[in-house]
Design a protein around this motif. Structure first.
Motif, mmCIF file in Angstrom:
data_model
loop_
_atom_site.group_PDB
_atom_site.id
_atom_site.type_symbol
_atom_site.label_atom_id
_atom_site.label_comp_id
_atom_site.label_asym_id
_atom_site.label_seq_id
_atom_site.Cartn_x
_atom_site.Cartn_y
_atom_site.Cartn_z
ATOM 1 N N LEU A 1 0.937 -1.320 0.280
ATOM 2 C CA LEU A 1 0.196 0.107 0.259
ATOM 3 C C LEU A 1 0.748 0.820 0.460
ATOM 4 N N ALA A 2 0.872 2.031 -0.812
ATOM 5 C CA ALA A 2 1.793 3.097 -1.645
ATOM 6 C C ALA A 2 0.646 4.427 -0.537
ATOM 7 N N ILE A 3 1.496 4.939 1.107
ATOM 8 C CA ILE A 3 0.554 5.618 1.303
ATOM 9 C C ILE A 3 1.889 7.234 0.683
ATOM 10 N N VAL A 4 0.789 8.528 0.434
ATOM 11 C CA VAL A 4 2.209 10.052 0.243
ATOM 12 C C VAL A 4 1.037 10.388 1.237
ATOM 13 N N VAL A 5 1.609 10.598 2.266
ATOM 14 C CA VAL A 5 0.809 11.816 2.960
ATOM 15 C C VAL A 5 1.070 13.223 3.197
ATOM 16 N N GLY A 6 0.552 14.615 2.430
ATOM 17 C CA GLY A 6 1.024 16.073 2.601
ATOM 18 C C GLY A 6 0.630 16.533 3.715
ATOM 19 N N CYS B 1 5.203 20.101 1.944
ATOM 20 C CA CYS B 1 5.432 19.135 1.997
ATOM 21 C C CYS B 1 4.803 17.548 1.818
ATOM 22 N N GLU B 2 5.702 16.376 1.367
ATOM 23 C CA GLU B 2 5.581 15.078 1.606
ATOM 24 C C GLU B 2 6.257 14.071 2.798
ATOM 25 N N VAL B 3 5.136 13.197 2.748
ATOM 26 C CA VAL B 3 5.977 12.265 3.490
ATOM 27 C C VAL B 3 5.241 10.738 2.853
ATOM 28 N N LEU B 4 6.728 9.903 2.401
ATOM 29 C CA LEU B 4 6.430 8.869 1.551
ATOM 30 C C LEU B 4 6.151 7.382 2.649
ATOM 31 N N SER B 5 5.063 6.801 2.840
ATOM 32 C CA SER B 5 5.251 5.585 3.793
ATOM 33 C C SER B 5 4.804 4.158 2.560
ATOM 34 N N VAL C 1 6.570 18.711 -5.092
ATOM 35 C CA VAL C 1 6.834 18.960 -3.797
ATOM 36 C C VAL C 1 7.996 18.688 -3.320
ATOM 37 N N PRO C 2 9.060 19.341 -2.295
ATOM 38 C CA PRO C 2 9.404 17.968 -1.614
ATOM 39 C C PRO C 2 9.482 17.210 -0.657
ATOM 40 N N SER C 3 9.220 15.696 -1.026
ATOM 41 C CA SER C 3 9.342 14.762 -0.108
ATOM 42 C C SER C 3 9.936 14.198 0.427
ATOM 43 N N SER C 4 9.776 13.120 1.534
ATOM 44 C CA SER C 4 10.715 11.764 1.949
ATOM 45 C C SER C 4 10.210 10.860 2.490
ATOM 46 N N PRO C 5 10.999 9.651 2.552
ATOM 47 C CA PRO C 5 12.031 9.733 2.040
ATOM 48 C C PRO C 5 12.001 9.235 0.226
ATOM 49 N N LYS C 6 12.742 9.554 -0.557
ATOM 50 C CA LYS C 6 12.121 9.920 -1.539
ATOM 51 C C LYS C 6 12.496 8.163 -2.286
ATOM 52 N N PRO D 1 4.946 9.333 -6.224
ATOM 53 C CA PRO D 1 3.283 10.102 -6.733
ATOM 54 C C PRO D 1 3.477 11.031 -5.364
ATOM 55 N N THR D 2 2.330 11.624 -5.902
ATOM 56 C CA THR D 2 2.136 13.254 -4.714
ATOM 57 C C THR D 2 0.596 13.476 -4.712
ATOM 58 N N ALA D 3 0.724 13.382 -3.483
ATOM 59 C CA ALA D 3 -1.609 13.667 -3.033
ATOM 60 C C ALA D 3 -1.605 15.252 -3.499
#
Length: 247
Positions: free
Chosen positions: A12-17, A74-78, A129-134, A145-147
């Motif tokens: 499950l790919a999750i992007v937290v904005g 900014c966004e966090v990838l999980s 927009v900046p995101s981590s961890p890439k 991906p982006t939210a």
């Protein structure tokens, strides 16, 4: 959700904005360097009985770019690996003592047991927009991906998904129809593409990308529908997005 190689579980790919807000933003660095934001994010997945089935805790550092700082975004990838079924996601974040949370329900398909199925849709945008961890999702999908779902006509936006043929039937061509309608349910764009059976040989999966034609679209809310057909088998994914006035 995206199928893993064994198909019995899915990633499950999750992007937290995150919107830190100007009152919480860190001080600019030397020579006007954008601030470095630090965030703690907790992602948990519960089944419909309330049992915890997956969790991830992340501490990330994201440096906002000048254009991103204007949006305070900014966004966090999980990523969580889960079995097929319905889940309730609970996500929480903390930036400099400011907290926020969001809940979301999601269904992980049975990719292995379905003759034809589609992954979730990963939306990518340039400028981003900046995101981590890439690299958090790169073992699963070849895009970041982006939210975001609000775009200007000048943005370059694509929808990415994987098409799966499960079971043991002979591989067959799959036709994908991309349709965009506006808030009045008026069709503004349609595209039909066929994925040849040979594209599915490696993992019984094939990539599909669709570039949103934003440059010619009027401002307002829109709905993108991606529908796959293979004989009598069908599957679809929907993505809402908004076209903004060009700045």
């Amino acid at each position: 959700p995206f199928a893993l190689s064994a198909r019995k579980r899915a990633a499950l790919a999750i992007v937290v904005g995150l919107q830190p807000g100007r009152e919480t933003a860190g001080a600019p660095g030397a020579a006007g360097t954008p601030p470095l934001e630090e965030a703690d994010v907790l992602v948990r997945a519960y089944n419909m009985m309330g049992d915890l089935k997956g969790s991830e805790r992340l501490h990330v550092r994201v440096r906002l770019r000048a254009e991103a700082a204007e949006r305070d975004w900014c966004e966090v990838l999980s990523r969580l690996d889960l079995s097929p079924g319905r889940y309730h996601l609970r996500l929480a974040a903390n930036i400099r003592g400011k907290t926020g949370s969001v809940h979301h329900d999601v269904e992980v398909p049975d990719f292995a047991g379905s003759a034809l199925s589609l992954s979730g849709v990963a939306v990518t945008a340039t400028p981003g927009v900046p995101s981590s961890p890439k690299d958090r999702l790169l073992p699963v999908i070849p895009v970041v991906p982006t939210a975001r779902r609000d775009f200007t006509p000048a943005d370059r936006v694509s929808a990415f998904l994987l098409v799966y043929q499960g079971g043991g039937h002979a591989l067959a061509p799959v036709t994908i129809r991309a349709l965009i309608v506006d808030s009045l349910n008026t069709e503004v764009f349609e595209s039909v593409r066929t994925l040849d059976a040979a594209l599915f040989k490696s993992r019984r999966a094939a990539e599909y990308r669709f570039d949103l034609p934003l440059a010619g679209m009027r401002p307002g809310p829109h709905l993108l529908t991606l529908e796959a057909t293979m004989g009598r088998s069908h599957d679809r994914r929907d993505v809402r997005f908004t076209v903004l006035e060009n700045r």
